[in-house]
Design a protein around this motif. Sequence first.
Motif, short mmCIF file in Angstrom:
data_model
loop_
_atom_site.label_atom_id
_atom_site.label_comp_id
_atom_site.label_asym_id
_atom_site.label_seq_id
_atom_site.Cartn_x
_atom_site.Cartn_y
_atom_site.Cartn_z
N LYS A 186 106.58 -0.77 46.32
CA LYS A 186 106.33 0.41 45.48
C LYS A 186 106.25 0.05 44.00
O LYS A 186 105.99 0.91 43.16
N ALA A 187 106.52 -1.20 43.69
CA ALA A 187 106.47 -1.64 42.30
C ALA A 187 106.05 -3.10 42.26
O ALA A 187 106.08 -3.80 43.28
N ILE A 188 105.62 -3.56 41.08
CA ILE A 188 105.36 -4.98 40.92
C ILE A 188 106.03 -5.44 39.64
O ILE A 188 106.28 -4.64 38.73
N GLU A 189 106.36 -6.71 39.59
CA GLU A 189 106.96 -7.28 38.39
C GLU A 189 106.08 -8.40 37.88
O GLU A 189 105.56 -9.20 38.64
N LEU A 190 105.90 -8.41 36.58
CA LEU A 190 105.08 -9.43 35.96
C LEU A 190 105.90 -10.14 34.89
O LEU A 190 106.83 -9.56 34.33
#
Lengths: 365, 200
Positions: free
Chosen positions: A194-198
């Motif tokens: 449900k989310a992404i991290e960069l």
Amino acid sequence: MAFLTTVISLSSISLLLSVLIILAEIRLNNYGDCTLDINDNDRVLTVKGGASLLATLSEQGIFIPSACGGKATCGLCKVRVIEGAGPLLPTEEPYLSEQERKEGYRLSCQVKVKQNLKLFIPEDLFNIRAYQTKITQIDQLTHDIKGLRLSLIEPESIRFKAGQYVQLYTRPYGNVKEKVFRAYSMASVPSDSKAIELIVRRVPEGICTTFVHEELKVGDTVQVSGPFGDFYLRGNANNLIFIAGGSGLAPIRSLILDIIEKDLPYQMTFFFGAVTRKDLYYLDYFEDLSNKHSRFHFVPALSSPAAEDSWSGETGLITDVVARHLDTDSDYEAYLCGSPGMINACLNVLNAKGITEDRIFYDKF
Amino acid sequence: MIMDIPAISPIMIFFASILTSNMILSNFLGMCSFISVSNEYKTASGLGKAVLVVMVLTMAINFAVYHAIILPLDLVYIQYIIFIIIIAATVQILEMAMDRFLPDLYIKLGIFLPLITVNCAILGITLFMVIRNYSFLQAILFAAGSGLGWWLAINALAAIREKMARNKLPRGLAGPGIAFIITGLMALAFVGFSGMFSVQ
């Protein structure tokens, strides 16, 4: 009268023939429901047979690139079909190399769905979408590296392979009048869908990195698209080596977390290189991880630690550190992410250690 | 207009249409695909077979239509149109049936099958049937013979062309040019058969 006979008889003959063709079409061209088994049971679709594979897939929302629209003139719509495609057609021959033919590649615009098919479509092809996201967290990881967490608004979740990247779109800001995009690897685990991290390192004068570092605030909405890329786990050896420098940690983190989460039986060593202590981040995080998991080893290394760092870990260029830790007997598979300089230097070391090119995967930026 | 059925044995018609009145080599019908699809023996042979099947099939249908519809309704002046749409529809249905039941052959024939629709030899035999007023048996054997003859001719040409594919030719002759010359020579050779029997 003769005129009328002509018209009527000609019309009725045409009509009769048309009806015959339509009947034949219904009777002969109806292949019923066929199942498409995509990527080894990853997706199983039930579709109506009879149309081309390209059209059938696009009806299912899987868009194979095609420039000619199904006329077998562009050769872009190649898809690997393992079962059920029938023999190679003369129309496809010019576009497929010997190797591709052996591996089962076909032009999806020429293959007709007549029976159950087993095929492979690169994951990124049927997954690429544009996502509206909202920044929910920004961490200052080092003096020039920020970690972003973007929760997905529309669509709500993303499917990707650990190690892949997305494109982040900027808004016009300051002197930058146009929307640009840059690619960033996802540091989060695929299960966190449900989310992404960069992880974004500030590049002097970089349009997108400056945007991320200067303009982006928690609560902002940004657009990303993806996932892209073929930097993902192959898993053909027991020992996996990960080498990262700077913000190259992102895909490596995703890969390692994914392997740990899935409890895959690999021995993992992660070499993380930086110049001084202040360039390292996620140190406690990975040390904690290596304490908890016996199969994961974390080797942070500083090339020139400052006096105040009181650094007791590995020192030296990351290539030397890697060389010290590898023995030539074990079979390794290596995943590299970092600057081209670092990667090229590491490739030499790995080759010298007997790791062949087909066992080395890298993401240069 | 009532004509007598010619008093020729259907068997004679069959052999004559293969050899002495070969569709290609004595009537020069169906030349377009004959010249363009004769580079490779295998495809040429596939096309030949397709022509044979379509010839017999359309002959049977056209014969029935001619005698049951065209003659009674006095539609002779539009018979060309009727014949050609029947041929087109037959090929279309045949194509679907082959796609379904004989995918291999269908794939081998590829685009040639639809091209048969416009093969002059196919319409040609129907028109010969009309002019010569053949009986049903004569017509069918005539179609079969013509188809076999066409097949034989394209096979022969393709074999020769394949054989001489690497030979050096004057620039202007390469390709269709030499194919026409070979066809002419083959036609001359086939004249030799005319002593055996002649039906027209």
